[in-house]
Scaffold this motif. Structure first.
Motif, PDB file in Angstrom:
ATOM      1  N   LYS A  18      10.402   3.427  -5.498  1.00 41.48           N
ATOM      2  CA  LYS A  18      11.485   2.438  -5.473  1.00 41.48           C
ATOM      3  C   LYS A  18      10.969   1.104  -4.920  1.00 41.48           C
ATOM      4  O   LYS A  18      11.247   0.042  -5.468  1.00 41.48           O
ATOM      5  CB  LYS A  18      12.642   2.976  -4.622  1.00 41.48           C
ATOM      6  CG  LYS A  18      13.755   1.996  -4.352  1.00 41.48           C
ATOM      7  CD  LYS A  18      14.812   2.584  -3.443  1.00 41.48           C
ATOM      8  CE  LYS A  18      14.256   2.680  -2.028  1.00 41.48           C
ATOM      9  NZ  LYS A  18      15.229   3.078  -1.018  1.00 41.48           N
ATOM     10  N   TYR A  19      10.196   1.173  -3.842  1.00 42.50           N
ATOM     11  CA  TYR A  19       9.693  -0.046  -3.213  1.00 42.50           C
ATOM     12  C   TYR A  19       8.596  -0.739  -4.018  1.00 42.50           C
ATOM     13  O   TYR A  19       8.355  -1.930  -3.832  1.00 42.50           O
ATOM     14  CB  TYR A  19       9.176   0.247  -1.804  1.00 42.50           C
ATOM     15  CG  TYR A  19      10.288   0.484  -0.799  1.00 42.50           C
ATOM     16  CD1 TYR A  19      11.332  -0.432  -0.652  1.00 42.50           C
ATOM     17  CD2 TYR A  19      10.279   1.605   0.004  1.00 42.50           C
ATOM     18  CE1 TYR A  19      12.333  -0.222   0.264  1.00 42.50           C
ATOM     19  CE2 TYR A  19      11.285   1.816   0.941  1.00 42.50           C
ATOM     20  CZ  TYR A  19      12.309   0.900   1.065  1.00 42.50           C
ATOM     21  OH  TYR A  19      13.299   1.100   1.977  1.00 42.50           O
ATOM     22  N   GLN A  20       7.928  -0.043  -4.917  1.00 43.84           N
ATOM     23  CA  GLN A  20       6.902  -0.698  -5.736  1.00 43.84           C
ATOM     24  C   GLN A  20       7.502  -1.779  -6.621  1.00 43.84           C
ATOM     25  O   GLN A  20       6.880  -2.807  -6.862  1.00 43.84           O
ATOM     26  CB  GLN A  20       6.164   0.320  -6.616  1.00 43.84           C
ATOM     27  CG  GLN A  20       5.167   1.140  -5.862  1.00 43.84           C
ATOM     28  CD  GLN A  20       4.239   1.847  -6.813  1.00 43.84           C
ATOM     29  OE1 GLN A  20       3.106   1.434  -6.956  1.00 43.84           O
ATOM     30  NE2 GLN A  20       4.716   2.896  -7.460  1.00 43.84           N
ATOM     31  N   GLU A  21       8.697  -1.538  -7.112  1.00 43.30           N
ATOM     32  CA  GLU A  21       9.370  -2.519  -7.970  1.00 43.30           C
ATOM     33  C   GLU A  21      10.044  -3.618  -7.168  1.00 43.30           C
ATOM     34  O   GLU A  21      10.065  -4.763  -7.570  1.00 43.30           O
ATOM     35  CB  GLU A  21      10.409  -1.818  -8.861  1.00 43.30           C
ATOM     36  CG  GLU A  21       9.789  -0.929  -9.907  1.00 43.30           C
ATOM     37  CD  GLU A  21       8.889  -1.696 -10.861  1.00 43.30           C
ATOM     38  OE1 GLU A  21       9.264  -2.805 -11.294  1.00 43.30           O
ATOM     39  OE2 GLU A  21       7.799  -1.190 -11.170  1.00 43.30           O
ATOM     40  N   GLN A  22      10.634  -3.269  -6.046  1.00 43.35           N
ATOM     41  CA  GLN A  22      11.315  -4.226  -5.171  1.00 43.35           C
ATOM     42  C   GLN A  22      10.758  -4.030  -3.772  1.00 43.35           C
ATOM     43  O   GLN A  22      11.178  -3.143  -3.056  1.00 43.35           O
ATOM     44  CB  GLN A  22      12.834  -3.981  -5.189  1.00 43.35           C
ATOM     45  CG  GLN A  22      13.619  -4.921  -4.311  1.00 43.35           C
ATOM     46  CD  GLN A  22      13.543  -6.359  -4.774  1.00 43.35           C
ATOM     47  OE1 GLN A  22      13.615  -6.649  -5.957  1.00 43.35           O
ATOM     48  NE2 GLN A  22      13.394  -7.275  -3.837  1.00 43.35           N
ATOM     49  N   HIS A  23       9.745  -4.840  -3.421  1.00 46.28           N
ATOM     50  CA  HIS A  23       9.085  -4.674  -2.124  1.00 46.28           C
ATOM     51  C   HIS A  23      10.090  -4.741  -0.980  1.00 46.28           C
ATOM     52  O   HIS A  23      11.055  -5.500  -1.044  1.00 46.28           O
ATOM     53  CB  HIS A  23       8.024  -5.753  -1.930  1.00 46.28           C
ATOM     54  CG  HIS A  23       6.773  -5.493  -2.702  1.00 46.28           C
ATOM     55  ND1 HIS A  23       5.612  -6.182  -2.453  1.00 46.28           N
ATOM     56  CD2 HIS A  23       6.465  -4.628  -3.696  1.00 46.28           C
ATOM     57  CE1 HIS A  23       4.654  -5.758  -3.262  1.00 46.28           C
ATOM     58  NE2 HIS A  23       5.163  -4.822  -4.035  1.00 46.28           N
ATOM     59  N   PRO A  24       9.840  -3.953   0.080  1.00 48.58           N
ATOM     60  CA  PRO A  24      10.738  -3.997   1.237  1.00 48.58           C
ATOM     61  C   PRO A  24      10.561  -5.296   2.006  1.00 48.58           C
ATOM     62  O   PRO A  24       9.602  -6.046   1.792  1.00 48.58           O
ATOM     63  CB  PRO A  24      10.263  -2.799   2.078  1.00 48.58           C
ATOM     64  CG  PRO A  24       8.817  -2.666   1.750  1.00 48.58           C
ATOM     65  CD  PRO A  24       8.715  -3.045   0.286  1.00 48.58           C
ATOM     66  N   ARG A  81       0.672  -2.688   4.224  1.00 47.77           N
ATOM     67  CA  ARG A  81       0.456  -3.742   3.235  1.00 47.77           C
ATOM     68  C   ARG A  81      -0.793  -4.549   3.532  1.00 47.77           C
ATOM     69  O   ARG A  81      -1.273  -4.596   4.657  1.00 47.77           O
ATOM     70  CB  ARG A  81       1.663  -4.672   3.151  1.00 47.77           C
ATOM     71  CG  ARG A  81       1.960  -5.446   4.406  1.00 47.77           C
ATOM     72  CD  ARG A  81       3.026  -6.537   4.210  1.00 47.77           C
ATOM     73  NE  ARG A  81       4.224  -6.148   3.565  1.00 47.77           N
ATOM     74  CZ  ARG A  81       5.382  -5.886   4.178  1.00 47.77           C
ATOM     75  NH1 ARG A  81       5.473  -5.983   5.486  1.00 47.77           N
ATOM     76  NH2 ARG A  81       6.436  -5.552   3.493  1.00 47.77           N
ATOM     77  N   ALA A  82      -1.278  -5.195   2.472  1.00 47.09           N
ATOM     78  CA  ALA A  82      -2.332  -6.197   2.584  1.00 47.09           C
ATOM     79  C   ALA A  82      -1.667  -7.562   2.507  1.00 47.09           C
ATOM     80  O   ALA A  82      -0.679  -7.738   1.786  1.00 47.09           O
ATOM     81  CB  ALA A  82      -3.340  -6.049   1.454  1.00 47.09           C
ATOM     82  N   GLY A 137       0.820  -1.207   0.000  1.00 43.81           N
ATOM     83  CA  GLY A 137       0.000   0.000   0.000  1.00 43.81           C
ATOM     84  C   GLY A 137       0.853   1.256   0.000  1.00 43.81           C
ATOM     85  O   GLY A 137       0.596   2.196  -0.744  1.00 43.81           O
ATOM     86  N   TYR A 138       1.898   1.274   0.834  1.00 43.87           N
ATOM     87  CA  TYR A 138       2.811   2.418   0.910  1.00 43.87           C
ATOM     88  C   TYR A 138       3.994   2.024   1.772  1.00 43.87           C
ATOM     89  O   TYR A 138       3.919   1.065   2.551  1.00 43.87           O
ATOM     90  CB  TYR A 138       2.118   3.652   1.499  1.00 43.87           C
ATOM     91  CG  TYR A 138       2.740   4.952   1.034  1.00 43.87           C
ATOM     92  CD1 TYR A 138       2.549   5.394  -0.267  1.00 43.87           C
ATOM     93  CD2 TYR A 138       3.518   5.730   1.879  1.00 43.87           C
ATOM     94  CE1 TYR A 138       3.119   6.574  -0.708  1.00 43.87           C
ATOM     95  CE2 TYR A 138       4.088   6.912   1.447  1.00 43.87           C
ATOM     96  CZ  TYR A 138       3.888   7.332   0.154  1.00 43.87           C
ATOM     97  OH  TYR A 138       4.459   8.505  -0.296  1.00 43.87           O
ATOM     98  N   ALA A 139       5.083   2.753   1.665  1.00 44.10           N
ATOM     99  CA  ALA A 139       6.261   2.524   2.498  1.00 44.10           C
ATOM    100  C   ALA A 139       7.071   3.814   2.577  1.00 44.10           C
ATOM    101  O   ALA A 139       7.132   4.571   1.605  1.00 44.10           O
ATOM    102  CB  ALA A 139       7.124   1.402   1.913  1.00 44.10           C
ATOM    103  N   THR A 140       7.647   4.058   3.747  1.00 42.19           N
ATOM    104  CA  THR A 140       8.564   5.191   3.934  1.00 42.19           C
ATOM    105  C   THR A 140       9.860   4.654   4.517  1.00 42.19           C
ATOM    106  O   THR A 140       9.867   3.611   5.170  1.00 42.19           O
ATOM    107  CB  THR A 140       7.972   6.255   4.895  1.00 42.19           C
ATOM    108  OG1 THR A 140       7.797   5.680   6.192  1.00 42.19           O
ATOM    109  CG2 THR A 140       6.640   6.786   4.385  1.00 42.19           C
TER     110      THR A 140
END
Length: 193
Positions: free
Chosen positions: A86-92, A103-104, A65-68
């Motif tokens: 950046k995290y959309q392509e490589q999830h944290p 996240r879901a 959903g989002y990340a900081t």
């Protein structure tokens, strides 16, 4: 590798709506409007897809959903949006040191996570189905749709007890300090496969 959809079948698709400001300081949406058939421009407001990206596994999926990468987040210059892109392509990983993850989590019928502990505080809500939460003490609770949970760095595992219905939960994860247990030391991140 991320995917455009959850690999867990039988759950509704959903969209996320991220806001920002225009040059005049007026609030606007950063994500495209899923109700409009025309795609938005490729940069600036409305350029982010409203659909989350997914990391799929055999019996579960994680939708970002989002990340900081730091707290509090800094919206100036849209630095937080650049981090999120950046995290959309490589999830944290499960937790971002000094940051936040929203996240879901989708679980197929019968799916079970490993027993694990993260050095984090996790706030969550069951959105669809039911989830069994088991602690390393052996205690179990059945969480139903709408139930909330707070994980405080405890060793636990998740199970979808249904044989036919998928389940979905949403969680916000924030880094915490390691818990020190007298005579045992710090309780570190751990995954028991």
């Amino acid at each position: 590798m991320t995917h455009p959809m959850s690999g867990v079948q039988g759950l509704p698709t959903f969209t996320r709506h991220i806001t920002t400001h225009n040059a005049d300081g007026i609030a606007i949406f950063e994500t495209s409007d899923p109700a409009k058939s025309t795609p938005s421009n490729s940069s600036g407001a409305g350029s982010l897809a409203a659909e989350p990206t997914w990391s799929n596994f055999p019996t579960s999926a994680f939708g970002l959903g989002y990340a900081t990468d730091h707290m509090p987040p800094d919206f100036n210059g849209n630095g937080d949006l650049a981090t999120f892109n950046k995290y959309q392509e490589q999830h944290p990983g499960v937790v971002i040191k000094g940051g936040s993850v929203f996240r879901a989590v989708d679980m197929a019928p019968g799916a079970t996570s490993p027993m694990h502990r993260t050095v984090s505080i996790d706030y969550g809500v069951i959105l669809e189905g039911e989830i069994e939460l088991e602690l390393d003490s052996g205690e179990k609770r059945l969480l139903k749709r709408g139930d909330m949970f707070v994980q405080r760095g405890t060793m636990h595992k998740w199970k979808n007890p249904s044989e036919s219905q998928p389940a979905r939960l949403v969680v916000v994860q924030l880094e915490s300090k390691e818990l020190e247990v007298e005579g045992k030391g710090a309780l570190k991140e751990e995954f028991r496969f």
